[in-house]
Design an enzyme around this catalytic site. Structure first.
Site, PDB file in Angstrom:
ATOM      1  N   GLN A 102       0.844  -1.195   0.000  1.00  0.00           N
ATOM      2  CA  GLN A 102       0.000   0.000   0.000  1.00  0.00           C
ATOM      3  C   GLN A 102       0.879   1.246   0.000  1.00  0.00           C
ATOM      4  O   GLN A 102       1.719   1.422   0.889  1.00  0.00           O
ATOM      5  CB  GLN A 102      -0.926   0.017   1.224  1.00  0.00           C
ATOM      6  CG  GLN A 102      -1.925   1.175   1.138  1.00  0.00           C
ATOM      7  CD  GLN A 102      -2.794   1.310   2.362  1.00  0.00           C
ATOM      8  OE1 GLN A 102      -2.282   1.376   3.472  1.00  0.00           O
ATOM      9  NE2 GLN A 102      -4.090   1.360   2.166  1.00  0.00           N
ATOM     10  N   TYR A 172      -6.175  10.944   4.469  1.00  0.00           N
ATOM     11  CA  TYR A 172      -4.797  11.160   4.022  1.00  0.00           C
ATOM     12  C   TYR A 172      -4.805  11.972   2.725  1.00  0.00           C
ATOM     13  O   TYR A 172      -5.860  12.404   2.257  1.00  0.00           O
ATOM     14  CB  TYR A 172      -4.083   9.809   3.867  1.00  0.00           C
ATOM     15  CG  TYR A 172      -3.969   9.041   5.172  1.00  0.00           C
ATOM     16  CD1 TYR A 172      -3.386   9.626   6.290  1.00  0.00           C
ATOM     17  CD2 TYR A 172      -4.466   7.751   5.295  1.00  0.00           C
ATOM     18  CE1 TYR A 172      -3.281   8.934   7.494  1.00  0.00           C
ATOM     19  CE2 TYR A 172      -4.373   7.051   6.493  1.00  0.00           C
ATOM     20  CZ  TYR A 172      -3.780   7.652   7.582  1.00  0.00           C
ATOM     21  OH  TYR A 172      -3.687   6.980   8.782  1.00  0.00           O
TER      22      TYR A 172
END
Ligand SMILES: Cc1cc2nc3c(=O)[nH]c(=O)nc-3n(C[C@H](O)[C@H](O)[C@H](O)COP(=O)(O)O)c2cc1C
Length: 207
Positions: A102, A172
């Site tokens: 990720q 994020y």
């Protein structure tokens, strides 16, 4: 028996995963402070592969220098960490699992003190957790960040990863572009739906 498909292989793009059991990305703070994966990281992931998971997603991994949200986050913004990821991935492959990494930029959820650079976002709006006010990225900086995702994906492949996953949620960086609440930009990355999606689309195309 119910859920038979769970034990059957599945093709995801060019990758064949032996079953449908997937370890989601979970930060564990086992990485070394220089951004390399540690022996503990390797043992942790290998143990999950041994347990039978078909696909293992390595936790949120920092894509850009200056966007490191915590001291023990693995990093892929530099070639120097590739070898340590290879050890983790080789261990999982040896147990028959596929591995995805990720890729993450923590954006306004980051930690300027830890990263040694200001936290950034689509617009200078702090995260709901009430951290510092992030710096709005210039258009030029956004294009630079997109290239960074491509470079990190290349490093992931060099380390032997079968796939990468882009972290686009949880407040994020990428998610600050998606929502009109946190994206008040007036360039090609803000405004209409297509513009707010542009950052994520270009990241995927770059990878
Ligand atoms: C300790 C911990 C660390 C996590 N780290 C990440 C992460 O690095 N990236 C991410 O996208 N989600 C992260 N998450 C969220 C998990 O991936 C998420 O809980 C999972 O996808 C949801 O699956 P579940 O519904 O089976 O719990 C984390 C969750 C936990 C508990």
């Amino acid at each position: 028996m119910k859920f038979n498909a769970m034990f059957q292989p599945i093709e995801i793009g060019p990758m064949t995963v032996k079953n449908r059991f997937v370890v989601p990305p979970m930060g564990n703070n086992f990485a070394n402070t220089d951004g390399t994966m540690s022996e503990q990281s390797a043992a942790y992931y290998r143990e999950r592969a041994k347990g039978g998971f078909g696909l293992i997603t390595i936790e949120a991994t920092v894509v850009h220098k200056g966007a490191k949200g915590g001291p023990r986050k693995p990093c892929l913004y530099d070639d120097s960490t590739i070898e340590s990821f290879r050890k983790v991935i080789d261990g999982c492959h040896a147990e028959g699992a596929k591995v995805s990494i990720q890729l993450q930029n923590a954006g306004p959820e980051g930690n300027a003190k830890n990263a040694g650079a200001p936290i950034t976002a689509a617009t200078s709006i702090p995260s709901v957790c009430g951290r510092d006010i992030p710096k709005q990225l210039t258009t030029e900086e956004v294009y630079e960040l997109i290239k960074g995702y491509g470079e990190a994906a290349r490093r992931a492949m060099e380390a032997g990863a079968d796939a990468v996953e882009i972290h686009m949620a949880h407040g994020y960086l990428v998610s600050t572009f998606l929502s009109p609440r946190t994206n008040k930009r007036v360039d090609e990355f803000g405004g209409c739906f297509e513009n707010r999606m542009r950052f994520s689309r270009l990241i995927i195309e770059e990878g």
